[in-house]
Design an enzyme around this catalytic site. Structure first.
Site, PDB file in Angstrom:
ATOM      1  N   HIS A   1      57.354  33.704  34.794  1.00  0.00           N
ATOM      2  CA  HIS A   1      56.284  34.129  33.899  1.00  0.00           C
ATOM      3  C   HIS A   1      56.521  35.585  33.530  1.00  0.00           C
ATOM      4  CE1 HIS A   1      51.730  34.712  33.044  1.00  0.00           C
ATOM      5  NE2 HIS A   1      52.395  34.378  31.957  1.00  0.00           N
ATOM      6  N   ASP A   2      56.568  35.887  32.241  1.00  0.00           N
ATOM      7  CA  ASP A   2      56.910  37.244  31.806  1.00  0.00           C
ATOM      8  C   ASP A   2      55.967  38.292  32.386  1.00  0.00           C
ATOM      9  OD1 ASP A   2      54.731  36.451  30.249  1.00  0.00           O
ATOM     10  OD2 ASP A   2      55.839  36.501  28.355  1.00  0.00           O
TER      11      ASP A   2
ATOM     12  N   GLY B   1      53.526  31.614  29.799  1.00  0.00           N
ATOM     13  CA  GLY B   1      53.000  30.543  30.641  1.00  0.00           C
ATOM     14  C   GLY B   1      52.203  29.521  29.855  1.00  0.00           C
TER      15      GLY B   1
ATOM     16  N   GLY C   1      55.106  48.061  25.629  1.00  0.00           N
ATOM     17  CA  GLY C   1      55.319  48.889  24.449  1.00  0.00           C
ATOM     18  C   GLY C   1      54.382  50.063  24.351  1.00  0.00           C
TER      19      GLY C   1
ATOM     20  N   ARG D   1      64.770  38.246  23.399  1.00  0.00           N
ATOM     21  CA  ARG D   1      65.801  39.269  23.554  1.00  0.00           C
ATOM     22  C   ARG D   1      66.708  38.893  24.711  1.00  0.00           C
ATOM     23  NH1 ARG D   1      62.837  44.421  24.989  1.00  0.00           N
ATOM     24  NH2 ARG D   1      61.792  42.901  26.306  1.00  0.00           N
TER      25      ARG D   1
END
Length: 566
Positions: free
Chosen positions: A240-241, A78, A407, A15
């Site tokens: 890293h998310d 990662g 989420g 996104r």
């Protein structure tokens, strides 16, 4: 007003989002969404990074068409990486961490020594194991640089090569205490030291001006080399998310208990130092870098993928919100599953697998759709509690409240169940935690925020967390949780002696003795598979023996020593 752009690349989708920051609050808007589909070719599974770059640039251009952009930052998963030549050109598409090409590796250092140094649990998908699989290959010999996934896109957008610390911490090659590359370990493993950048960049480092695309909107175009008045810059955020998501926790102080709930989940604590005990390794925890030197002490868990697969198997045109609403009205304290059991880790007919699991553990299967979803949600809540209790024990910290982001934070039913089963308040939100952390680290790089505390204060003002208070009547939840512990085979861990470093940790069996899953959902094989059946004792390495217990999943993956000591 500054406008920042977050490129959020996930293993299944990507996104592009914008964030407008007025100095007090952040307003987030999604401008582009796209699929991330790995590509299988003759010799393995690869990431389509060039396709992802095209989509990311398209999203940035769309954001720029609406006004001048201040900066861009990229987050991704990662472990995986790209190999580049001396000019920074891509030598081959990155391999997928689920590709079995790394299984069965041996090396030169024990898993515990490796864990004590890096804080990362060994596994076939880590950067270290993937690099060892390349040993002696022409590709590795030709490589001059290694770029983790977010660093690769930062390079392509800015032209600058760097290694951001939080994503480097997932490699199993970074010293967890110094925050530097573990040079002695890299040498011992026989890996080329020149692949690793000598200097690691902290989150918020400006890589350079955005190159090759319009980043100025109506204010003009940047020059071809990316420089010029008002040029949009590229920032190395917490790449890293999971690190970006943790940065966006709306907390004030103290030990932070958090759950990141998506298709897969992470649960644990934010600490100021790593925990690298043998017990922590055997319990499945990893220590990875966060913003401003924080450490994320977390364990991977299953998540909303269970619900996604149920919905897909039913083939009905009903929203997740409707499914959860049906479950909320269903009777409580029905059958439970261990979400980390191997039957539930791969896509497939999840309702059939849940029914088979219940029958094999002496429970009546859920009766219909609503009870099945209720079973999934209550089981996830139990697994989150177990992970948090382990994290508290292993780190000697107590957490009074839990922050749930991702989420799952959008579901009041799930958040309420987590609070009820955990017996402590839950603060839910933000849902878009990864993007929010990405955008606000860019605000730090822009000089508009000076600390992690200020960043999190903006999160609290912008995305007021929804509070969920646990039910005062504790007995039904404690009874259900005790039943979950017996089902998951974790009772022997969780007692005064069992949680210590001398505990006997139990491996999951290859399948329940009572029954097998449906034929379509045959248990995965490979590194995650077990090595015995209940009651057996097996050797897990040169210095460990473990007892194989009743069905257990991600909670107790046995550490079969991939790097046995000589």
């Amino acid at each position: 007003m500054p406008v920042y752009v977050a490129v959020d690349l996930g293993p299944e989708s990507g996104r592009v989002l914008t964030g407008e920051f007025d100095g007090e609050r952040l307003a987030v808007r999604e401008v582009h969404r796209f699929a991330n589909r790995p590509v299988r070719v003759l010799d393995g599974l690869y990431w389509d990074v060039l396709g992802l770059l095209t989509q990311a640039r398209g999203g940035i251009a769309l954001a720029a068409s609406r006004g001048r952009l201040t900066s861009v930052g990229v987050t991704a998963w990662g472990g995986d990486f790209a190999l580049l030549d001396r000019t920074g050109r891509l030598l081959a598409n990155p391999r997928h961490h689920l590709d079995p090409y790394t299984s069965g590796l041996t090396g030169l250092v024990s898993w515990q020594d490796h864990y004590e140094l890096t804080g990362v649990r060994p596994g076939p998908g880590t950067t270290a194991c993937q690099l060892l699989a390349h040993a002696g290959s022409p590709l590795l010999e030709a490589a001059d640089h290694l770029a983790m996934m977010p660093d690769l896109f930062t390079l392509w957008l800015s032209g600058e090569m760097l290694a951001e610390r939080t994503v480097a911490s997932t490699s199993q090659l970074l010293d967890a205490r110094t925050g530097r590359w573990a040079d002695s370990l890299i040498t011992r493993l026989g890996l080329p030291g020149h692949l690793f950048a000598p200097r690691l960049a902290e989150p918020g480092t400006v890589a350079g001006p955005l190159r090759g695309e319009s980043g100025s909107g109506g204010g003009g175009r940047i020059s071809r080399n990316g420089r010029g008045p008002g040029a949009t810059v590229v920032v190395a955020v917490a790449g890293h998310d999971a690190a970006s998501a943790a940065a966006a926790l709306p907390v004030s102080s103290g030990s932070v208990g958090h759950i990141s709930c998506g298709p897969r989940s992470l649960a644990g604590l934010e600490l100021d130092a790593p925990v690298t005990s043998r017990a922590a390794r055997l319990a499945g925890f990893t220590n990875e870098g966060g913003v401003m030197g924080t450490v994320r002490f977390t364990r991977a868990l299953n998540g909303l993928m269970l619900l996604q697969e149920c919905r897909r198997a039913w083939g009905v045109r009903v929203s997740y919100a409707d499914l959860v609403a049906e479950a909320a009205a269903a009777p409580a304290f029905g059958p439970l599953i261990d979400p980390g059991h191997p039957w539930f880790l791969e896509p497939g007919d999840m309702p059939a697998r849940i029914a088979a699991y219940c029958r094999s553990t002496g429970q009546a299967p859920p009766d219909g759709r609503a009870q099945t979803v209720r079973c999934v949600l209550e089981s996830l809540a139990c697994s989150y509690r177990w992970a948090l209790e382990q994290a508290e024990f292993l780190s000697d910290r107590r957490v009074e409240a839990v922050h749930l982001v991702g989420g799952g934070a959008a579901s009041a039913t799930l958040c309420g169940l987590v609070a009820d089963f955990a017996g402590r308040p839950v603060l839910a939100g933000p849902v878009e935690a990864t993007a929010v952390g990405n955008l606000l680290v860019q605000a730090m790089a822009d000089g508009r925020l000076g600390s992690l505390t200020e960043l999190r204060e903006v999160v609290r003002r912008s995305f007021r967390p929804r509070p969920f208070t646990p039910c005062a009547q504790r007995e039904p939840y404690e009874i259900a949780y005790s039943r979950y512990r017996r089902l998951a085979g974790i009772d022997r861990f969780w007692n005064g002696a069992g949680a210590g470093p001398d505990a006997v940790h139990r491996a999951r069996p290859a399948r329940h003795a009572a029954s097998a899953p449906p034929a379509e959902s045959a248990e995965p094989t490979g590194p995650a598979a077990s090595v015995g059946l209940a009651g057996d004792r097996v050797t897990a390495g040169a210095d460990e023996e473990v007892e194989v217990g009743t069905p257990v999943g991600l909670h107790h993956v046995v550490d079969v020593e991939a790097f046995p000591a000589p």
